[in-house]
Design an enzyme around this catalytic site. Structure first.
Site, PDB file in Angstrom:
ATOM      1  N   TYR A 101       0.853  -1.193   0.000  1.00  0.00           N
ATOM      2  CA  TYR A 101       0.000   0.000   0.000  1.00  0.00           C
ATOM      3  C   TYR A 101       0.884   1.235   0.000  1.00  0.00           C
ATOM      4  CZ  TYR A 101      -3.009   3.682   1.936  1.00  0.00           C
ATOM      5  OH  TYR A 101      -3.679   4.857   2.146  1.00  0.00           O
ATOM      6  N   GLU A 190      -3.626   7.385  -4.024  1.00  0.00           N
ATOM      7  CA  GLU A 190      -3.486   6.155  -3.246  1.00  0.00           C
ATOM      8  C   GLU A 190      -3.378   4.956  -4.188  1.00  0.00           C
ATOM      9  OE1 GLU A 190      -6.037   4.953   0.479  1.00  0.00           O
ATOM     10  OE2 GLU A 190      -6.829   3.936  -1.277  1.00  0.00           O
TER      11      GLU A 190
END
Ligand code: GDP
Ligand code: MN
Length: 380
Positions: A101, A190
């Site tokens: 991530y 993101e």
């Protein structure tokens, strides 16, 4: 402005962040053709402006073009948390060895961009932050110094990525993400998951990308990406009419002049035990035209039970606003009770004008708190 995954990936690609090849499709047949062009196994991905598509059945692997067509048929029209799927992204399927991530957002408290990186990607990042916070590496960037390569190294060593081949690729992606963030005036970027394939290639499998609305004039190519059909109809109508409107979840419709006043009106409604249905700022004026437009937008929301019209007359004169309200009520039928609080320049005259006309559903209150209480009471 939030971008769809495929739009975010287009920007990623422009800045050199690796993504898979894909095609946009809006019908099952287009999905089939896209899969045929891409060849091999593909993934059919719902394009909606919300996360958690995988869990909601909006992401499916397809083995061949016919299968892609069938999966597209299942996903198109699906309602994912209030967002109906009208577009699909058909992407060459990736093999996944690891899911990481990586994000870059604004930390408003620190007034700086904030990188977050973890090798525990793929799932809810909130959960990682809660249950294993030590695994989520956070790093602020000083916007005046700009991004420095040592910062990317801190991120990958902090998260204990020890494969040199992965390190090299992630270092490069981190720098490019910062470039993309700054160059597009983004508020959030993101990548979840940032995957590592079995061959050791790192790439962005998903994208969340939000660009600052106030900077869109500098990015006509991004502004053009806006999907007008995805905006709630009230918000679209408001934008067309130049009314600032944000839909909220409660029952009391809010209308005020000036963003600061409207913000405090939301607070006072909460204080009075109610819940605001929206944020609506008329701006400086209070002419009939503006009031009609704003009331039209607010009453289009079926959740609204009462309306609180809160005006502070500075340059705006309250008598003018009062005439605007009456003119608006002449031109449109409104069933909702409307509570009005007028203060400031010519407030006395304004209240007199309203009291004289006294339309049946109009309630004039002397203070903001009284008006809020009344509006909440009338909403229940
Ligand atoms: P989200 O659910 O909206 O966050 O959508 P993502 O694009 O992140 O996809 C969710 C999950 O679907 C990923 O974490 C993967 O596990 C899976 N997925 C997506 N694309 C692929 C792919 O190309 N290959 C494989 N094997 N799985 C995929
Ligand atoms: Mn994701």
């Amino acid at each position: 402005m939030d971008l769809y995954e495929y739009q975010g990936k287009e920007l990623f690609k422009r800045f050199g962040i690796p993504v898979s090849e894909g095609r946009l499709a809006t019908t099952p047949d287009e999905a089939r053709a896209a899969a045929a062009e891409l060849g091999g196994q593909v993934v059919v991905k719902a394009q909606v402006l919300t996360g958690g598509r995988g869990k909601a059945g909006g992401i499916k692997l397809a083995n061949d073009p016919d299968d892609a067509r069938a999966k597209a048929e299942q996903i198109l029209g699906l309602d994912i948390r209030g967002h109906v799927v009208r577009r699909l992204w058909i992407e060459r399927a990736s093999e996944i060895a690891k899911e990481y991530y990586l994000s870059l957002t604004f930390d408003r408290g620190a007034k700086r961009p904030l990188f977050m990186f973890t090798t525990e990607g793929g799932i809810d990042i909130e959960e990682v932050a809660e249950s294993t916070p030590e695994k989520l590496v956070r790093l602020h960037v000083d916007p005046f110094e700009g991004f420095q390569p040592w910062q990317a190294r801190r991120l990958i060593f902090g998260a204990e990525v020890d494969d040199p081949n992965e390190q090299k690729q992630i270092l490069s992606i981190v720098g490019k993400l910062y470039e993309a963030f700054v160059a597009t005036d983004a508020m959030l970027t993101e990548i979840n998951p940032l995957i590592v394939t079995p061959e050791g290639k790192v790439k962005a499998l998903d994208s969340k990308f939000t660009v600052d609305d106030a900077a869109l004039f500098r990015h006509p190519d991004v502004a053009e990406m806006r999907d007008l059909d995805a905006v709630p109809p009230e918000e679209r109508a408001a934008r067309e009419k130049g009314v600032t409107y944000v839909k909220l979840d409660g029952e009391v419709g809010i209308l005020g002049n000036g963003a600061g006043l409207v913000m405090s009106t939301l607070d006072v409604i909460a204080l009075a035990g109610g819940r605001p249905a929206n944020f609506c700022d008329l701006g400086g004026g209070g002419d009939a035209e503006g009031v009609v437009d704003a009331l039209g937008v607010i009453t289009a929301d079926p959740q609204v039970k009462s309306i609180f019209f809160n005006v502070f007359g500075g340059i705006t004169r309250c008598d003018e606003v009062a005439r605007g309200i009456l003119a608006a009520l002449d031109r449109m039928t409104i069933e909702h009770p409307i509570v009005v609080r007028l203060d400031g320049t010519n407030a006395e005259q304004g209240r007199e004008i309203l009291q004289e006309a006294s339309p049946p559903n109009l309630h004039v209150e002397p203070t903001m708190l009284d008006a809020a209480r009344r509006a909440v009471e009338l909403a229940s």
